[in-house]
Design a protein around this motif. Structure first.
Motif, PDB file in Angstrom:
ATOM      1  N   GLU A  20      17.617  60.606  69.619  1.00  0.00           N
ATOM      2  CA  GLU A  20      16.993  59.430  70.368  1.00  0.00           C
ATOM      3  C   GLU A  20      16.348  58.624  69.684  1.00  0.00           C
ATOM      4  O   GLU A  20      16.459  57.472  69.635  1.00  0.00           O
ATOM      5  N   LEU A  21      15.611  58.750  68.487  1.00  0.00           N
ATOM      6  CA  LEU A  21      15.202  58.100  67.362  1.00  0.00           C
ATOM      7  C   LEU A  21      17.289  57.497  66.535  1.00  0.00           C
ATOM      8  O   LEU A  21      16.815  56.363  66.389  1.00  0.00           O
ATOM      9  N   LEU A  22      18.417  58.388  66.822  1.00  0.00           N
ATOM     10  CA  LEU A  22      19.382  57.116  66.086  1.00  0.00           C
ATOM     11  C   LEU A  22      19.738  56.846  67.073  1.00  0.00           C
ATOM     12  O   LEU A  22      20.462  55.757  66.345  1.00  0.00           O
ATOM     13  N   ALA A  23      19.703  57.096  68.520  1.00  0.00           N
ATOM     14  CA  ALA A  23      20.367  56.694  69.691  1.00  0.00           C
ATOM     15  C   ALA A  23      19.834  55.367  70.555  1.00  0.00           C
ATOM     16  O   ALA A  23      20.940  54.618  70.734  1.00  0.00           O
ATOM     17  N   ALA A  24      18.954  55.206  70.424  1.00  0.00           N
ATOM     18  CA  ALA A  24      18.080  54.454  71.966  1.00  0.00           C
ATOM     19  C   ALA A  24      18.112  52.982  70.720  1.00  0.00           C
ATOM     20  O   ALA A  24      18.467  52.126  71.599  1.00  0.00           O
ATOM     21  N   PRO A  25      17.319  52.864  69.820  1.00  0.00           N
ATOM     22  CA  PRO A  25      17.164  51.895  69.310  1.00  0.00           C
ATOM     23  C   PRO A  25      18.536  50.947  69.365  1.00  0.00           C
ATOM     24  O   PRO A  25      18.526  50.075  69.205  1.00  0.00           O
TER      25      PRO A  25
ATOM     26  N   SER B 170      16.893  47.146  65.232  1.00  0.00           N
ATOM     27  CA  SER B 170      17.013  48.815  66.370  1.00  0.00           C
ATOM     28  C   SER B 170      15.992  49.500  64.783  1.00  0.00           C
ATOM     29  O   SER B 170      14.772  49.871  65.874  1.00  0.00           O
ATOM     30  N   ALA B 171      15.861  49.055  63.332  1.00  0.00           N
ATOM     31  CA  ALA B 171      14.542  49.692  62.782  1.00  0.00           C
ATOM     32  C   ALA B 171      13.393  49.495  63.341  1.00  0.00           C
ATOM     33  O   ALA B 171      12.542  50.159  63.813  1.00  0.00           O
ATOM     34  N   GLY B 172      12.816  48.278  64.236  1.00  0.00           N
ATOM     35  CA  GLY B 172      11.562  47.557  64.750  1.00  0.00           C
ATOM     36  C   GLY B 172      11.177  48.491  66.406  1.00  0.00           C
ATOM     37  O   GLY B 172      10.566  48.713  65.980  1.00  0.00           O
ATOM     38  N   ILE B 173      13.124  48.059  66.718  1.00  0.00           N
ATOM     39  CA  ILE B 173      13.038  49.028  68.099  1.00  0.00           C
ATOM     40  C   ILE B 173      11.873  50.411  67.599  1.00  0.00           C
ATOM     41  O   ILE B 173      11.602  51.514  68.873  1.00  0.00           O
ATOM     42  N   ALA B 174      12.595  51.090  67.025  1.00  0.00           N
ATOM     43  CA  ALA B 174      12.410  52.660  66.969  1.00  0.00           C
ATOM     44  C   ALA B 174      10.892  52.724  66.117  1.00  0.00           C
ATOM     45  O   ALA B 174      10.389  53.291  66.999  1.00  0.00           O
ATOM     46  N   VAL B 175      10.427  51.361  65.213  1.00  0.00           N
ATOM     47  CA  VAL B 175       9.221  51.612  64.484  1.00  0.00           C
ATOM     48  C   VAL B 175       8.371  51.239  66.383  1.00  0.00           C
ATOM     49  O   VAL B 175       7.531  52.576  66.286  1.00  0.00           O
TER      50      VAL B 175
END
Lengths: 296, 282
Positions: B206-211, B229-234
């Motif tokens: 999920e953390l790899l694909a969704a953001p 992508s990094a921002g959304i993951a955080v």
């Protein structure tokens, strides 16, 4: 798995086989395993041909929240497996643009769809974990859902598996030829008037049904052992569709029987044996082909 | 709000936030390339390898992290190495990881039966993570590993982007496409091993694909998408941790995954809005 319960393997094969059929649960396990292996072989062969392994894997994982949710609500787990896997098949069919190879094939370019499938998969697993947490205290049940068990399969379950398997095989028989055409060359098939998009949806639903069946025996995480490996092995051995299908089904059944038999006499789980035998066959076939290519 | 801020009084929450943020940044950055290169399935396979690695370490009584890092990095590099141009075939991946998981089952049962104190809970925490159980030392390691990943992405980012978008042209221009593919999957392996401790092996995809999937839907510009992508993951990690603190029955890894999935689902609304806006102006 129940080696401690008094079953002892010996070099007397006849006696070993007699021991295998001694208990009803084992007979049911063999019946269920055979049914599941046949369907998994047939549908898996098409799945490998269509390069939809990722979609198949995701559908399999969706079975976990289905079963966990069903247990949480106190319903029979089979409802959860079938309901969730079919629902997810329709979602993936809706996400997709249709056609073989679209579902995250590794050789493809950046595909938005594969990210979508990944998200569906992780979210499904997370939901399963939530249901387990809400239900509370069946941690060993989690391992059974994820890694499979062949103990305690009832006559009723075998019957359900048989009916669903028969239905799936009838559908494969009905759409087999156009499906093969559409899988091998979707563009030409579409030009010849084959309903490629409709077939894609039908196949994903079929895949959903199959993984829901297989999950109940091998567990959510090991569905792939029966779905991918026999088909991949057969594709190394022959290029002919009919022969390939037969080899796939034979391999799937053989691997399941062997796995069940060995797991019966040892304390280790069936999942390990089924995957190991299937993988050994795969590696053997791949190596043989490689050798032949080198020498011939 | 005060309840949400009050959670930082607990050291385990602080550790979870430090480790979670570090892991999210690393996963968001690497995930962008994973999605761009169409290697989500490879990431999926690595997450399953992580299960076996961790369970093997438990079965042999070693630190789970040693098993995690060794298994994911080695398998990641092997998958890239055997494949044509550093991208493995999905049937090969599927066969290998199904077997690897089978091994994981064996290790789990060895672990459960050989250690009287061990139980199914160990397997569950490997599969679904235990971010609230991380110590300050874990959090520090996670931060260091994430910093390493960020540096590595900064170093190979440009050629990797080139190779990901068009590997033929990149190869023709002298970019070492194959070596990049291997190095990249090693990097994915590092991230997978790290993320397993936070959200669990089964949910790290999920953390790899969704953001990354969300970022790619929102913008076509690589560097903006990478940071987005990094921002959304955080953001998903923070939102999930806060939600699970406020709703104690909801496990944190579920909350993180749910927030990330929601963000991804929301991006499906955006392009349509844009398209209808541009057609209206024409």
């Amino acid at each position: 798995m129940i080696g401690a319960a008094g079953a002892h393997a010996s070099w007397n094969v006849v006696d070993d086989v007699r021991q295998l059929f001694e208990f009803t649960f084992m007979v049911n396990a063999l019946r269920a395993g055979t049914i599941v292996a046949v369907v998994a072989g047939v549908v898996g062969w098409f799945m490998v041909l269509r390069r939809e392994a990722f979609a198949g894997h995701t559908l399999a994982l969706v079975g976990f929240p289905g079963a966990a949710g069903a247990v949480w609500l106190g319903v029979d787990a089979a409802w959860g497996y079938f309901g969730f896997c079919l629902g997810a098949a329709l979602v993936i069919a809706g996400l997709g643009t249709g056609g073989a190879g679209s579902a995250g094939g590794a050789g493809g370019r950046y595909s938005e769809e594969s990210a979508g499938i990944g998200v569906v998969q992780a979210f499904a697993l997370a939901c399963g974990f939530l249901f387990v947490s809400l239900y509370g205290g069946f941690l060993n049940g989690v391992n059974a859902l994820l890694f499979g068990t062949f103990l305690g399969i009832t006559d009723g379950q075998v019957l359900v598996l048989l009916v669903v398997a028969a239905a799936a095989l009838v559908v494969v028989g009905a759409v087999g030829r156009p499906l093969l055409f559409a899988s091998v060359d979707p563009d030409v098939a579409a030009a010849r008037g084959v309903g490629v998009r409709g077939l894609n949806v039908v196949f994903l639903v079929l895949l959903g049904l199959t993984v829901a069946e297989v999950s109940q025996i091998t567990g959510t995480l090991l569905v792939f052992a029966l779905l991918v490996m026999p088909a991949a092995t057969a594709q190394h051995m022959t290029a002919r569709p009919q022969t390939g299908l037969c080899v796939t089904v034979a391999l799937a059944v053989a691997v399941t029987w062997l796995g069940l038999a060995v797991a019966y006499f040892t304390p280790y789980p069936i999942g390990f044996f089924v995957t190991t035998f299937a993988f050994a066959a795969y590696v053997g076939a791949a190596a043989t082909r490689l050798l032949r290519l080198r020498t011939g | 709000m005060t309840a949400a801020l009050g959670m930082f009084a607990h050291p385990f929450v602080r550790n979870a936030f430090v480790a979670g943020t570090a892991i999210a940044v690393a996963a968001g950055l690497v995930g962008y390339f994973v999605v761009l290169r169409g290697q989500v399935f490879t990431g999926d396979a690595l997450s399953h390898v992580a299960v076996t690695g961790a369970l093997a370490a438990l079965a042999f009584g070693v630190d789970a992290r040693a098993g995690l890092f060794a298994s994911t990095i080695v398998v990641g590099m092997a998958m890239a190495g055997f494949a044509r141009r550093g991208r493995a075939d999905d049937v090969v991946i599927g066969s290998v990881f199904a077997w690897v998981l089978g091994l994981g089952v064996l290790f789990l049962s060895v672990y459960i039966t050989s250690r009287s104190t061990g139980n199914g809970a160990a397997g569950v925490s490997v599969l679904f993570g235990s971010i609230l159980g991380l110590s300050a030392g874990h959090a520090r390691t996670a931060a260091l590993v994430a910093a390493g990943v960020v540096v590595a992405v900064a170093l190979i980012g440009r050629p990797l982007l080139f190779a990901s978008v068009d590997d033929d042209v990149a190869a023709a221009r002298g970019v070492p496409v194959r070596a990049l593919g291997i190095a990249f999957l090693a990097l994915v392996g590092v991230v997978a091993a790290e993320a397993t401790q936070a959200v669990g092996a089964l949910l790290l995809l999920e953390l790899l694909a969704a953001p990354a999937g969300a970022a790619l839907r929102l913008t076509a510009r690589p560097y903006i998408a990478l940071s987005l992508s990094a921002g959304i993951a955080v953001a998903a990690t923070w939102g999930g941790l806060t939600a699970s603190y406020l709703l104690p029955r909801v496990p944190p890894s579920f909350a993180i995954v749910a927030v990330a999935s929601a963000v991804y689902a929301l991006t499906f609304l955006v392009p349509r809005v844009r398209r209808s806006g541009s057609s209206a102006s024409m």
